[in-house]
Design a protein around this motif. Structure first.
Motif, PDB file in Angstrom:
ATOM      1  N   LEU A 245      36.649  38.717  41.619  1.00  0.00           N
ATOM      2  CA  LEU A 245      36.957  38.127  40.307  1.00  0.00           C
ATOM      3  C   LEU A 245      37.747  39.112  39.442  1.00  0.00           C
ATOM      4  O   LEU A 245      37.385  39.404  38.302  1.00  0.00           O
ATOM      5  CB  LEU A 245      35.682  37.685  39.596  1.00  0.00           C
ATOM      6  CG  LEU A 245      34.954  36.474  40.197  1.00  0.00           C
ATOM      7  CD1 LEU A 245      33.608  36.269  39.535  1.00  0.00           C
ATOM      8  CD2 LEU A 245      35.801  35.217  40.064  1.00  0.00           C
ATOM      9  N   ASN A 246      38.849  39.657  40.007  1.00  0.00           N
ATOM     10  CA  ASN A 246      39.749  40.507  39.249  1.00  0.00           C
ATOM     11  C   ASN A 246      41.177  39.983  39.425  1.00  0.00           C
ATOM     12  O   ASN A 246      41.375  38.828  39.831  1.00  0.00           O
ATOM     13  CB  ASN A 246      39.610  41.964  39.710  1.00  0.00           C
ATOM     14  CG  ASN A 246      38.415  42.644  39.084  1.00  0.00           C
ATOM     15  OD1 ASN A 246      38.430  43.017  37.909  1.00  0.00           O
ATOM     16  ND2 ASN A 246      37.350  42.821  39.867  1.00  0.00           N
ATOM     17  N   LYS A 247      42.170  40.823  39.164  1.00  0.00           N
ATOM     18  CA  LYS A 247      43.562  40.391  39.216  1.00  0.00           C
ATOM     19  C   LYS A 247      44.392  41.299  40.116  1.00  0.00           C
ATOM     20  O   LYS A 247      45.548  41.604  39.820  1.00  0.00           O
ATOM     21  CB  LYS A 247      44.159  40.351  37.804  1.00  0.00           C
ATOM     22  CG  LYS A 247      43.475  39.340  36.884  1.00  0.00           C
ATOM     23  CD  LYS A 247      44.109  39.293  35.504  1.00  0.00           C
ATOM     24  CE  LYS A 247      43.426  38.256  34.620  1.00  0.00           C
ATOM     25  NZ  LYS A 247      44.019  38.206  33.259  1.00  0.00           N
ATOM     26  N   LEU A 248      43.815  41.731  41.221  1.00  0.00           N
ATOM     27  CA  LEU A 248      44.537  42.571  42.175  1.00  0.00           C
ATOM     28  C   LEU A 248      45.541  41.727  42.950  1.00  0.00           C
ATOM     29  O   LEU A 248      45.234  40.614  43.374  1.00  0.00           O
ATOM     30  CB  LEU A 248      43.565  43.232  43.139  1.00  0.00           C
ATOM     31  CG  LEU A 248      42.559  44.222  42.530  1.00  0.00           C
ATOM     32  CD1 LEU A 248      41.576  44.700  43.593  1.00  0.00           C
ATOM     33  CD2 LEU A 248      43.288  45.417  41.933  1.00  0.00           C
ATOM     34  N   HIS A 249      46.743  42.271  43.146  1.00  0.00           N
ATOM     35  CA  HIS A 249      47.783  41.586  43.915  1.00  0.00           C
ATOM     36  C   HIS A 249      47.934  42.143  45.324  1.00  0.00           C
ATOM     37  O   HIS A 249      48.657  41.557  46.136  1.00  0.00           O
ATOM     38  CB  HIS A 249      49.129  41.690  43.188  1.00  0.00           C
ATOM     39  CG  HIS A 249      49.162  40.928  41.893  1.00  0.00           C
ATOM     40  ND1 HIS A 249      49.459  39.580  41.815  1.00  0.00           N
ATOM     41  CD2 HIS A 249      48.895  41.325  40.620  1.00  0.00           C
ATOM     42  CE1 HIS A 249      49.403  39.188  40.561  1.00  0.00           C
ATOM     43  NE2 HIS A 249      49.053  40.225  39.807  1.00  0.00           N
ATOM     44  N   SER A 267      37.075  39.346  47.027  1.00  0.00           N
ATOM     45  CA  SER A 267      37.270  37.906  46.910  1.00  0.00           C
ATOM     46  C   SER A 267      37.714  37.524  45.497  1.00  0.00           C
ATOM     47  O   SER A 267      37.473  38.240  44.522  1.00  0.00           O
ATOM     48  CB  SER A 267      35.971  37.173  47.276  1.00  0.00           C
ATOM     49  OG  SER A 267      34.898  37.628  46.463  1.00  0.00           O
ATOM     50  N   TYR A 268      38.394  36.375  45.436  1.00  0.00           N
ATOM     51  CA  TYR A 268      38.827  35.766  44.182  1.00  0.00           C
ATOM     52  C   TYR A 268      39.700  36.717  43.364  1.00  0.00           C
ATOM     53  O   TYR A 268      39.438  37.001  42.193  1.00  0.00           O
ATOM     54  CB  TYR A 268      37.616  35.290  43.367  1.00  0.00           C
ATOM     55  CG  TYR A 268      36.771  34.309  44.133  1.00  0.00           C
ATOM     56  CD1 TYR A 268      37.209  33.011  44.363  1.00  0.00           C
ATOM     57  CD2 TYR A 268      35.546  34.689  44.665  1.00  0.00           C
ATOM     58  CE1 TYR A 268      36.446  32.110  45.088  1.00  0.00           C
ATOM     59  CE2 TYR A 268      34.774  33.797  45.395  1.00  0.00           C
ATOM     60  CZ  TYR A 268      35.224  32.513  45.610  1.00  0.00           C
ATOM     61  OH  TYR A 268      34.473  31.633  46.328  1.00  0.00           O
ATOM     62  N   GLN A 292      37.774  35.821  50.484  1.00  0.00           N
ATOM     63  CA  GLN A 292      37.968  34.405  50.195  1.00  0.00           C
ATOM     64  C   GLN A 292      38.505  34.216  48.781  1.00  0.00           C
ATOM     65  O   GLN A 292      38.303  35.036  47.903  1.00  0.00           O
ATOM     66  CB  GLN A 292      36.651  33.632  50.382  1.00  0.00           C
ATOM     67  CG  GLN A 292      35.606  33.888  49.326  1.00  0.00           C
ATOM     68  CD  GLN A 292      34.660  34.994  49.695  1.00  0.00           C
ATOM     69  OE1 GLN A 292      34.963  35.794  50.545  1.00  0.00           O
ATOM     70  NE2 GLN A 292      33.510  35.028  49.046  1.00  0.00           N
ATOM     71  N   GLY A 293      39.209  33.092  48.589  1.00  0.00           N
ATOM     72  CA  GLY A 293      39.699  32.741  47.263  1.00  0.00           C
ATOM     73  C   GLY A 293      40.860  33.577  46.786  1.00  0.00           C
ATOM     74  O   GLY A 293      41.003  33.785  45.576  1.00  0.00           O
ATOM     75  N   ARG A 317      34.922  36.823  55.725  1.00  0.00           N
ATOM     76  CA  ARG A 317      35.131  35.599  54.944  1.00  0.00           C
ATOM     77  C   ARG A 317      36.576  35.589  54.433  1.00  0.00           C
ATOM     78  O   ARG A 317      36.950  36.392  53.585  1.00  0.00           O
ATOM     79  CB  ARG A 317      34.146  35.513  53.781  1.00  0.00           C
ATOM     80  CG  ARG A 317      32.688  35.686  54.222  1.00  0.00           C
ATOM     81  CD  ARG A 317      31.713  35.443  53.103  1.00  0.00           C
ATOM     82  NE  ARG A 317      30.370  35.855  53.478  1.00  0.00           N
ATOM     83  CZ  ARG A 317      29.288  35.710  52.713  1.00  0.00           C
ATOM     84  NH1 ARG A 317      29.406  35.142  51.527  1.00  0.00           N
ATOM     85  NH2 ARG A 317      28.113  36.121  53.119  1.00  0.00           N
ATOM     86  N   LEU A 318      37.360  34.669  54.971  1.00  0.00           N
ATOM     87  CA  LEU A 318      38.768  34.521  54.596  1.00  0.00           C
ATOM     88  C   LEU A 318      39.087  33.104  54.186  1.00  0.00           C
ATOM     89  O   LEU A 318      40.258  32.740  54.090  1.00  0.00           O
ATOM     90  CB  LEU A 318      39.657  34.941  55.775  1.00  0.00           C
ATOM     91  CG  LEU A 318      39.687  36.440  56.092  1.00  0.00           C
ATOM     92  CD1 LEU A 318      40.228  36.670  57.487  1.00  0.00           C
ATOM     93  CD2 LEU A 318      40.514  37.182  55.072  1.00  0.00           C
ATOM     94  N   CYS A 319      38.075  32.290  53.966  1.00  0.00           N
ATOM     95  CA  CYS A 319      38.311  30.898  53.603  1.00  0.00           C
ATOM     96  C   CYS A 319      38.759  30.805  52.145  1.00  0.00           C
ATOM     97  O   CYS A 319      38.730  31.777  51.392  1.00  0.00           O
ATOM     98  CB  CYS A 319      37.040  30.076  53.826  1.00  0.00           C
ATOM     99  SG  CYS A 319      35.618  30.714  52.923  1.00  0.00           S
TER     100      CYS A 319
END
Length: 610
Positions: A245-249, A267-268, A292-293, A317-319
């Motif tokens: 839940l961060n903003k890493l690219h 994830s996310y 994931q996400g 987990r890569l969904c």
């Protein structure tokens, strides 16, 4: 002390006034008389009955754990007249969220009031001031929590108990945009740091200086978009990193220094490039990887092979990524359908309801949008060629030409089949006569002249990962260093082709080696991949169409470290008895074992002596 004379009051007061005075007396007695279910905190002057006070008698207190609300404290100088050495946990909160009151933590007040605290938590209460010595004289504090307090940075007053603090949580501080432990004392014993749900934008290079024993780092639910190089170097002992839940690219390259990492949660975020999962090679203990996400659209064949060959990585987990379903994704589709879909870790935790299944589906192109990998794998990766059901119109107009063409094609096909059989038997006869040619995948290799440049190694060494110390520290230096100067091929750690599968590397290494050494142990026979490698090597030596089984200069050496049952080894070893050397390793008489191994390698180096 409160005194009251009922006789004087009854004579001078009316009945209504008498009732009001009784009510006030009852309220005073409830506030300062100790209840039966709780224990009061004794003040510093509790020994003198005339000076006795009850400063926090409205706080809930069970002997070691204290829970106080802001409306029960003097927020400017809290706990100024309290001394409770038996208290080990203190929880301060604010009941009314709309109440606009701030807590001021003055120098030394908490330490003088609660010198033996082990746990301290400030929850949903606004903190207006933390003085530099606010946490002095608290040598036993191990856990500290700041939750929704309006902090802007990490308080420097934490230096007071840097040597004792083990767990620190500073969460839901929406005005905190950076994290920096630089310039503070070394937190030698801090093992858990939770900085989740803040507004952190960037992690600087020296953010975690002095946290050498940190094992768990939680940075979830922030606005982190940049992580500078070297930021994780001071915390190389970290075992769990949570950045969801961060903003890493992109996956930060600085995580390569976390060689002891066990769990990684990215994830996310907005990650689109997985970098061929090259960071997994630096983390031999990694068991959980969550991506994931994100914005991942493709995973190529090299990345799929890395995941497949990472035996310790069990939770992947890569969904929830917008995968572009095309032929380049076929290998990953096969891997996800076979391994990830049946993994016991494919349930995603949800804070709003029950866990949901981790489903892999397509995001592109539009015709596959929302379809799962199972539904599109057959259409993309398995071609079902449709045969024509009728003769084309152009051919129907000239049936005679069709018959001629069919006859010619039939004759040519029959002649080609016959010619192929003749060539096959001719080369087979040549192989039995000269015993020097085998088909090696890219053409014919002459094994009679393999010494240069085909034979590059004296021996191929294959072992289980648990015997890496034996191979790296003892076997390799003994055989490669003077006076032996043997050239060893180590396909698992050194001499391998990047991107190729392990079995392909094994076959190529055997072609380039005079013999193969397999280090047999209890872990080896229990590992399915190791047994498969030994079976492939035996078949490679035995069958003419796979390898040079008929050549005396190619053999197999088994170095048996642990007692194993013969039934657990491949049956093909019985056929290779004339090219098989078995050496049971004895630690007591190790030098004799080394000499036997060296003599066996010398024989394979000079095949004429065999």
């Amino acid at each position: 002390m409160i005194l009251f004379s009922t006789k004087g009051v009854c004579l001078k007061m009316t009945s209504n006034l008498f009732i009001q005075v009784l009510v006030q007396l009852v309220m005073l007695s409830v506030l300062c008389v100790k209840p039966s279910t709780t224990t009061e905190i004794a003040s510093s002057s509790a020994a003198d009955d005339d000076d006795y006070t009850c400063p926090v008698c409205s706080c809930r207190y069970d002997g070691t754990f204290i829970v106080c609300s802001m409306d029960q404290l003097n927020t400017s100088y809290p706990f100024a007249n309290i001394y409770a050495p038996e208290a080990t946990s203190l929880f301060i909160t604010q009941r009314d969220a709309d109440e606009d009151r701030s807590l001021y933590l003055r120098d030394g007040l908490l330490g003088r009031a609660f010198p033996n605290l082990h746990s301290l938590e400030f929850s949903t209460c606004s903190i207006g001031l933390i003085e530099d010595a606010a946490f002095e004289k608290m040598p036993y504090l191990q856990e500290l929590t700041f939750y929704k307090n309006g902090l802007q940075n990490i308080p420097t007053s934490l230096n007071s108990f840097a040597n004792s603090l083990q767990k620190l949580e500073i969460s839901y501080q929406r005005r905190m945009t950076s994290v920096d432990f630089n310039g503070m004392n070394d937190f030698y014993n801090l093992t858990s740091l939770d900085l989740s749900s803040n507004s952190i934008l960037e992690i600087g290079s020296y953010s975690f200086s002095g946290l050498s024993k940190l094992q768990t780092l939680t940075l979830q639910n922030n606005n982190i978009g940049t992580i500078n190089d070297g930021v994780f170097d001071p915390i190389e002992n970290l075992q769990s990193l949570d950045l969801n839940l961060n903003k890493l690219h992109a996956i930060p390259s600085t995580i390569n220094s976390l060689i002891h990492l066990v769990e990684l949660d990215l994830s996310y975020n907005n990650i689109s490039d997985v970098r061929n999962f090259d960071f997994i090679a630096f983390m031999p203990n990694l068991t959980s990887l969550k991506l994931q996400g994100n914005a991942i659209t493709t995973i190529d064949n090299v990345s799929s092979d890395v995941l497949y060959n990472s035996s310790n990585l069990v939770d992947i987990r890569l969904c929830g990524n917008p995968f572009r379903c095309n032929k380049a994704l076929c290998d990953f589709m096969f891997y996800s359908n076979i391994y990830l879909s049946f993994s016991p870790y494919d349930l995603l935790d949800s804070i709003w309801g029950p866990s949901v299944k981790c489903t892999y589906s397509c995001g592109y192109p539009f015709r596959f949008l929302g379809k799962t990998f199972v539904n599109v794998y057959g259409d993309l990766c398995i071609r079902n060629l449709k045969l024509p059901t009728e003769v084309p119109v152009v051919i129907q107009k000239n049936r005679k030409s069709v018959r001629v063409i069919s006859t010619v094609l039939g004759v040519l096909s029959s002649g080609g089949v016959v010619f192929g059989f003749l060539v096959f038997f001719a080369f087979r006869r040549l192989r039995h006569r000269h015993r020097g040619f085998i088909f090696a995948g890219h053409g014919f290799v002459n094994f009679n002249n393999r010494r240069a440049p085909d034979i590059r190694f004296d021996a191929l060494v294959y072992n289980h990962v648990r015997e890496s110390n034996f191979v790296d520290d003892r076997l390799r230096p003994r055989l490669e260093d003077p006076p032996n100067d043997f050239r060893l091929c180590l396909p698992l750690i050194r001499d391998f082709r990047l991107g190729a599968k392990k079995l392909n590397n094994l076959r190529e290494s055997m072609i380039a080696s005079r013999c193969a050494i397999f280090v047999i142990s209890e872990a080896f026979v229990q590992d399915a991949r190791c047994k498969q490698a030994l079976e492939v090597a035996c078949e490679f030596l035995h069958r003419d169409d796979l390898g040079p089984a008929h050549l005396k200069q190619t053999g197999l050496i088994l170095v048996i470290l642990d007692p194993v049952l013969l039934d657990e080894l491949p049956e093909t070893l019985r056929v290779l008895v004339d090219r098989l050397v078995t050496l049971e390793w004895e630690n007591i008489n190790e030098e004799r074992c080394w000499r036997r191994l060296e003599r066996a390698l010398e024989q394979f180096r000079e095949p004429d002596k065999i």
